[in-house]
Scaffold this motif. Structure first.
Motif, PDB file in Angstrom:
ATOM      1  N   GLN A 209     -17.272  49.880  92.867  1.00  0.00           N
ATOM      2  CA  GLN A 209     -18.483  49.135  93.192  1.00  0.00           C
ATOM      3  C   GLN A 209     -18.842  48.146  92.084  1.00  0.00           C
ATOM      4  OE1 GLN A 209     -20.407  49.251  96.136  1.00  0.00           O
ATOM      5  NE2 GLN A 209     -18.505  50.204  96.776  1.00  0.00           N
TER       6      GLN A 209
ATOM      7  N   VAL B  30     -16.627  45.120  92.508  1.00  0.00           N
ATOM      8  CA  VAL B  30     -17.097  44.361  93.672  1.00  0.00           C
ATOM      9  C   VAL B  30     -18.322  43.543  93.313  1.00  0.00           C
ATOM     10  CG1 VAL B  30     -18.152  44.562  95.955  1.00  0.00           C
ATOM     11  CG2 VAL B  30     -16.131  45.918  95.395  1.00  0.00           C
TER      12      VAL B  30
ATOM     13  N   ARG C  58     -18.734  39.536  93.360  1.00  0.00           N
ATOM     14  CA  ARG C  58     -19.773  38.938  94.194  1.00  0.00           C
ATOM     15  C   ARG C  58     -20.668  38.023  93.365  1.00  0.00           C
ATOM     16  NH1 ARG C  58     -22.297  40.101  98.883  1.00  0.00           N
ATOM     17  NH2 ARG C  58     -20.201  39.909  99.691  1.00  0.00           N
TER      18      ARG C  58
ATOM     19  N   LEU D 165     -28.219  39.900 103.676  1.00  0.00           N
ATOM     20  CA  LEU D 165     -27.483  41.149 103.851  1.00  0.00           C
ATOM     21  C   LEU D 165     -28.443  42.335 103.901  1.00  0.00           C
ATOM     22  CD1 LEU D 165     -24.626  40.463 101.294  1.00  0.00           C
ATOM     23  CD2 LEU D 165     -24.441  40.362 103.793  1.00  0.00           C
TER      24      LEU D 165
ATOM     25  N   GLN E  95     -16.293  46.634 115.372  1.00  0.00           N
ATOM     26  CA  GLN E  95     -17.128  46.879 114.194  1.00  0.00           C
ATOM     27  C   GLN E  95     -18.335  47.748 114.501  1.00  0.00           C
ATOM     28  OE1 GLN E  95     -17.883  42.652 113.552  1.00  0.00           O
ATOM     29  NE2 GLN E  95     -16.565  42.666 111.746  1.00  0.00           N
TER      30      GLN E  95
ATOM     31  N   ALA F 159     -20.412  48.208 110.893  1.00  0.00           N
ATOM     32  CA  ALA F 159     -19.830  48.059 109.557  1.00  0.00           C
ATOM     33  C   ALA F 159     -18.585  47.200 109.663  1.00  0.00           C
ATOM     34  CB  ALA F 159     -19.473  49.426 108.966  1.00  0.00           C
ATOM     35  N   PRO F 160     -18.204  46.530 108.570  1.00  0.00           N
ATOM     36  CA  PRO F 160     -16.954  45.771 108.593  1.00  0.00           C
ATOM     37  C   PRO F 160     -15.762  46.702 108.789  1.00  0.00           C
ATOM     38  CG  PRO F 160     -18.297  45.172 106.692  1.00  0.00           C
ATOM     39  CD  PRO F 160     -18.902  46.400 107.282  1.00  0.00           C
TER      40      PRO F 160
ATOM     41  N   GLU G 239     -14.105  39.844 104.267  1.00  0.00           N
ATOM     42  CA  GLU G 239     -15.554  39.893 104.446  1.00  0.00           C
ATOM     43  C   GLU G 239     -16.261  38.578 104.168  1.00  0.00           C
ATOM     44  OE1 GLU G 239     -17.624  43.327 103.042  1.00  0.00           O
ATOM     45  OE2 GLU G 239     -15.953  44.678 103.477  1.00  0.00           O
ATOM     46  N   ARG G 240     -15.513  37.538 103.869  1.00  0.00           N
ATOM     47  CA  ARG G 240     -16.155  36.233 103.721  1.00  0.00           C
ATOM     48  C   ARG G 240     -16.405  35.596 105.085  1.00  0.00           C
ATOM     49  NH1 ARG G 240     -12.046  33.530  99.593  1.00  0.00           N
ATOM     50  NH2 ARG G 240     -10.658  34.943 100.741  1.00  0.00           N
TER      51      ARG G 240
ATOM     52  N   LEU H 104     -18.678  38.771 109.255  1.00  0.00           N
ATOM     53  CA  LEU H 104     -19.388  40.008 108.951  1.00  0.00           C
ATOM     54  C   LEU H 104     -20.173  40.456 110.183  1.00  0.00           C
ATOM     55  CD1 LEU H 104     -20.962  39.771 105.381  1.00  0.00           C
ATOM     56  CD2 LEU H 104     -19.067  41.196 106.147  1.00  0.00           C
TER      57      LEU H 104
ATOM     58  N   ARG I 284     -23.216  44.641 103.500  1.00  0.00           N
ATOM     59  CA  ARG I 284     -22.008  44.191 104.189  1.00  0.00           C
ATOM     60  C   ARG I 284     -22.264  43.854 105.655  1.00  0.00           C
ATOM     61  NH1 ARG I 284     -17.778  48.752 102.982  1.00  0.00           N
ATOM     62  NH2 ARG I 284     -16.286  47.181 103.717  1.00  0.00           N
TER      63      ARG I 284
ATOM     64  N   ARG J 286     -16.060  50.483  99.481  1.00  0.00           N
ATOM     65  CA  ARG J 286     -14.838  49.826  99.925  1.00  0.00           C
ATOM     66  C   ARG J 286     -13.592  50.628  99.555  1.00  0.00           C
ATOM     67  NH1 ARG J 286     -18.535  46.007  98.964  1.00  0.00           N
ATOM     68  NH2 ARG J 286     -18.611  44.163 100.281  1.00  0.00           N
TER      69      ARG J 286
END
Length: 302
Positions: free
Chosen positions: A3, A6, A10, A153, A189, A235-236, A242-243, A246, A271, A298
């Motif tokens: 995390q 990530v 981000r 988000l 999803q 959820a993805p 994920e760009r 989503l 996400r 993730r």
């Protein structure tokens, strides 16, 4: 991926997306999110230019600097991006996958025809990942909507006044496991779980159609809904790019979940996009539905 890593990635993407040179290019599909994203970028001091796909994007994009594009106008896309000085791009909004046999290609598209024809094969995530790689290969930086506007988000925890019960939380956990399993096959999803039973899963028809099926599935013999229970989980897909693409919820999602007799909605925190957050939360509160964001690491969903 941890995390912390990530978050660091981000933060770096956010810095570039907000402070980069030239206008932010927004390739817009349907819904309100392209305009919402444009407002967020402008509020942060980043100019924008929206490239709206005809038949998909909403007319509200005309309130901003914009260019309309038809499917197949790849040459016009790149010419516009060059003329406007756009090097940073966001792809956002719902689109209907076109029938390439009926698309009229311009000269710029013909020059990239092998790539375009390859888009007719494979699931949505494969197609969108290919589009991102194609644009990056042309020298563009592709960002997620959350890199420009993290406020779009879903946050972690309850987002409205209603909170899930212990039974609800069991359904939520089951729902996330189902979505992860579906996503590995590039299926969908979202899923609906009611009292431990998987009532429906999302495929090509989309979330709205899935919830419409749930309305009928949850009716008793007397034609009445059996009561408020169950959850919609979004959820993805594991390993998803994920760009783009989503999962998204909004007021309409809340309304359809209520019509299906569900007790609430749970989404992957950080996400999943929420279109018109205040209206969506107000809709959930008025319907007595819980709306929660839950962390889905993730490094555990792949």
């Amino acid at each position: 991926m941890s995390q912390h890593r990530v978050k660091a990635e981000r933060d770096q993407q956010t810095s570039v997306a907000v402070a980069g040179e030239g206008p932010l290019g927004i390739i817009a599909g349907g819904g309100t999110l392209p305009a919402t994203l444009a407002e967020a970028a402008l509020a942060k001091g980043r100019a924008v230019h929206i490239l709206g796909i005809r038949g998909e994007a909403d007319q509200t994009i005309e309130h901003y600097p914009h260019t309309w594009l038809k499917w197949g106008e790849v040459g016009k896309l790149f010419t516009t991006l060059t003329d406007q000085g756009c090097r940073d791009l966001v792809i956002i909004g719902a689109v209907t996958r076109p029938d390439l046999a009926k698309v009229r290609f311009d000269f710029g598209a013909v020059r990239n025809l092998p790539f375009l024809l390859s888009l007719g094969i494979g699931g949505d995530d494969h197609v969108l990942s290919s589009v991102v790689r194609f644009l990056e290969g042309k020298g563009y930086r592709v960002h997620g909507a959350g890199d420009v506007a993290p406020e779009l988000l879903a946050a972690e925890g309850p987002l409205g006044v209603t909170t899930p019960s212990a039974e609800d939380r069991l359904d939520i956990e089951t729902g996330f496991r189902v979505v992860a399993a579906l996503g590995r096959l590039d299926v969908g999803q979202a899923a609906v779980v009611v009292k431990g039973r998987v009532l429906a899963v999302e495929a090509a028809e989309g979330t709205d159609a899935m919830l419409a099926r749930c309305v009928e599935l949850r009716k008793g013999k007397g034609g009445r809904n059996r009561g408020q229970a169950g959850v919609l989980v979004k959820a993805p897909k594991p390993g998803q790019e994920e760009r783009v693409d989503l999962p998204t919820i909004g007021s309409d999602t809340i309304k359809r979940a209520a019509e299906a007799g569900l007790a609430g909605i749970a989404v992957a925190a950080g996400r999943v996009l929420i279109a018109d957050r205040e209206a969506a939360i107000a809709a959930a509160d008025s319907q007595g539905l819980y709306l929660v964001g839950q962390l889905v690491p993730r490094d555990q969903d792949a």
